[in-house]
Design a protein around this motif. Structure first.
Motif, PDB file in Angstrom:
ATOM      1  N   ILE A 122       0.847  -1.201   0.000  1.00 24.16           N
ATOM      2  CA  ILE A 122       0.000   0.000   0.000  1.00 24.16           C
ATOM      3  C   ILE A 122       0.880   1.246   0.000  1.00 24.16           C
ATOM      4  CG2 ILE A 122      -1.628   1.384   1.365  1.00 24.16           C
ATOM      5  CD1 ILE A 122      -2.831  -1.356   2.329  1.00 24.16           C
ATOM      6  N   ALA A 123       1.862   1.284   0.876  1.00 20.71           N
ATOM      7  CA  ALA A 123       2.753   2.450   0.934  1.00 20.71           C
ATOM      8  C   ALA A 123       3.518   2.602  -0.383  1.00 20.71           C
ATOM      9  CB  ALA A 123       3.717   2.333   2.108  1.00 20.71           C
ATOM     10  N   ALA A 124       3.977   1.473  -0.947  1.00 22.96           N
ATOM     11  CA  ALA A 124       4.735   1.518  -2.199  1.00 22.96           C
ATOM     12  C   ALA A 124       3.869   1.975  -3.360  1.00 22.96           C
ATOM     13  CB  ALA A 124       5.338   0.146  -2.507  1.00 22.96           C
ATOM     14  N   TYR A 125       2.575   1.683  -3.309  1.00 23.90           N
ATOM     15  CA  TYR A 125       1.665   2.149  -4.363  1.00 23.90           C
ATOM     16  C   TYR A 125       1.732   3.675  -4.449  1.00 23.90           C
ATOM     17  CZ  TYR A 125      -2.413   2.218  -7.419  1.00 23.90           C
ATOM     18  OH  TYR A 125      -3.253   2.400  -8.501  1.00 23.90           O
ATOM     19  N   ASN A 126       1.935   4.315  -3.311  1.00 28.40           N
ATOM     20  CA  ASN A 126       1.984   5.776  -3.250  1.00 28.40           C
ATOM     21  C   ASN A 126       3.390   6.338  -3.485  1.00 28.40           C
ATOM     22  OD1 ASN A 126       2.391   8.297  -1.194  1.00 28.40           O
ATOM     23  ND2 ASN A 126       0.408   8.394  -2.218  1.00 28.40           N
ATOM     24  N   THR A 127       4.406   5.698  -2.948  1.00 29.56           N
ATOM     25  CA  THR A 127       5.742   6.303  -2.950  1.00 29.56           C
ATOM     26  C   THR A 127       6.813   5.484  -3.658  1.00 29.56           C
ATOM     27  OG1 THR A 127       7.349   7.432  -1.515  1.00 29.56           O
ATOM     28  CG2 THR A 127       6.504   5.321  -0.724  1.00 29.56           C
ATOM     29  N   GLY A 128       6.488   4.271  -4.097  1.00 26.93           N
ATOM     30  CA  GLY A 128       7.454   3.414  -4.774  1.00 26.93           C
ATOM     31  C   GLY A 128       8.118   2.435  -3.828  1.00 26.93           C
ATOM     32  N   PRO A 129       8.471   1.249  -4.332  1.00 28.92           N
ATOM     33  CA  PRO A 129       9.053   0.217  -3.483  1.00 28.92           C
ATOM     34  C   PRO A 129      10.401   0.600  -2.859  1.00 28.92           C
ATOM     35  CG  PRO A 129       8.623  -0.627  -5.713  1.00 28.92           C
ATOM     36  CD  PRO A 129       8.217   0.794  -5.699  1.00 28.92           C
ATOM     37  N   GLY A 130      11.206   1.367  -3.579  1.00 28.01           N
ATOM     38  CA  GLY A 130      12.516   1.763  -3.040  1.00 28.01           C
ATOM     39  C   GLY A 130      12.407   2.603  -1.779  1.00 28.01           C
ATOM     40  N   ASN A 131      11.458   3.543  -1.764  1.00 26.08           N
ATOM     41  CA  ASN A 131      11.276   4.381  -0.574  1.00 26.08           C
ATOM     42  C   ASN A 131      10.766   3.567   0.612  1.00 26.08           C
ATOM     43  OD1 ASN A 131      12.146   6.794  -1.738  1.00 26.08           O
ATOM     44  ND2 ASN A 131      10.131   7.205  -2.593  1.00 26.08           N
ATOM     45  N   VAL A 132       9.915   2.586   0.345  1.00 27.28           N
ATOM     46  CA  VAL A 132       9.424   1.720   1.414  1.00 27.28           C
ATOM     47  C   VAL A 132      10.580   0.860   1.940  1.00 27.28           C
ATOM     48  CG1 VAL A 132       7.874  -0.207   1.959  1.00 27.28           C
ATOM     49  CG2 VAL A 132       7.041   1.720   0.601  1.00 27.28           C
ATOM     50  N   ALA A 133      11.354   0.279   1.022  1.00 26.11           N
ATOM     51  CA  ALA A 133      12.494  -0.538   1.434  1.00 26.11           C
ATOM     52  C   ALA A 133      13.453   0.270   2.307  1.00 26.11           C
ATOM     53  CB  ALA A 133      13.225  -1.079   0.198  1.00 26.11           C
ATOM     54  N   LYS A 134      13.721   1.502   1.893  1.00 25.48           N
ATOM     55  CA  LYS A 134      14.647   2.354   2.660  1.00 25.48           C
ATOM     56  C   LYS A 134      14.097   2.658   4.056  1.00 25.48           C
ATOM     57  CE  LYS A 134      17.707   6.185   2.303  1.00 25.48           C
ATOM     58  NZ  LYS A 134      18.390   7.138   1.537  1.00 25.48           N
TER      59      LYS A 134
END
Length: 191
Positions: A122-134
């Motif tokens: 859900i978070a990655a849908y908004n900000t991208g997987p890289g930002n969530v991973a970080k």
């Protein structure tokens, strides 16, 4: 005299897109309530919504990022989906559902806890997987994020993102989608 209220009061806007939501939810084994929650949060059910980024349609697809991922998955090559294509509700719901599928089953596939995987998607849908991973691991590496997330409870993953995602918009987005998913799960009972 008293009257029984209907069991649900799903909005007419949500009902309009329910057939395609159900089709895509079944296709990708997604919760229809999640898709409705994303549509509600992204566009308030406006099929012609456009953001400054620009993102288009019900599920606010960004042609240069999610759109290329989606077209690569569906058509075998990364195409630039046009605004006209994305303003068609069925195309947009298919694209958004495909992107959620890719996030949960490709980007975050190594996360064992389904709830953690869902929160991160859900978070990655908004900000991208890289930002969530970080946010989860301190690195944009999806592998590092999976290792870190697998060492935490789903509640810890959620709290970490709510407190540490770089954009307030994404922290708010995650909270809204989670809350609205629960709301739509209730509304969809018996439909």
């Amino acid at each position: 005299m008293s009257y029984a209220l209907p069991a649900n009061n799903l909005s007419n806007q949500a009902k309009r897109y329910l057939p395609e939501v159900h089709t895509q939810a079944a296709r990708y084994k997604l919760d229809p309530a999640l898709l409705l929650a994303i549509i509600h949060t992204e566009s308030s059910f406006n099929p012609l919504a456009r953001s400054p980024i620009p993102a288009f349609g019900l599920m606010q697809i960004v042609p240069t990022s999610a759109g290329k991922d989606v077209s690569n998955f569906l058509q075998g090559k990364p195409l630039l989906l046009s605004p006209e294509y994305l303003f068609q509700a069925d195309n947009n719901v298919e694209a958004g559902s495909t992107y959620i599928h890719l996030l949960t089953n490709r980007y975050f596939k190594n996360i064992r806890n389904e709830e953690s995987r869902l929160y991160m998607s859900i978070a990655a849908y908004n900000t991208g997987p890289g930002n969530v991973a970080k946010t989860i691991s301190g690195s944009k590496s999806l592998n590092q994020a999976s290792i870190a997330a697998n060492s935490m409870s789903a509640d810890k993953v959620y709290t970490l993102m709510i407190n540490n995602l770089p954009a307030q918009e994404t922290r708010n987005y995650l909270q809204k989608v989670v809350k609205r998913t629960a709301y739509y799960q209730e509304q969809l009972k018996g439909i």
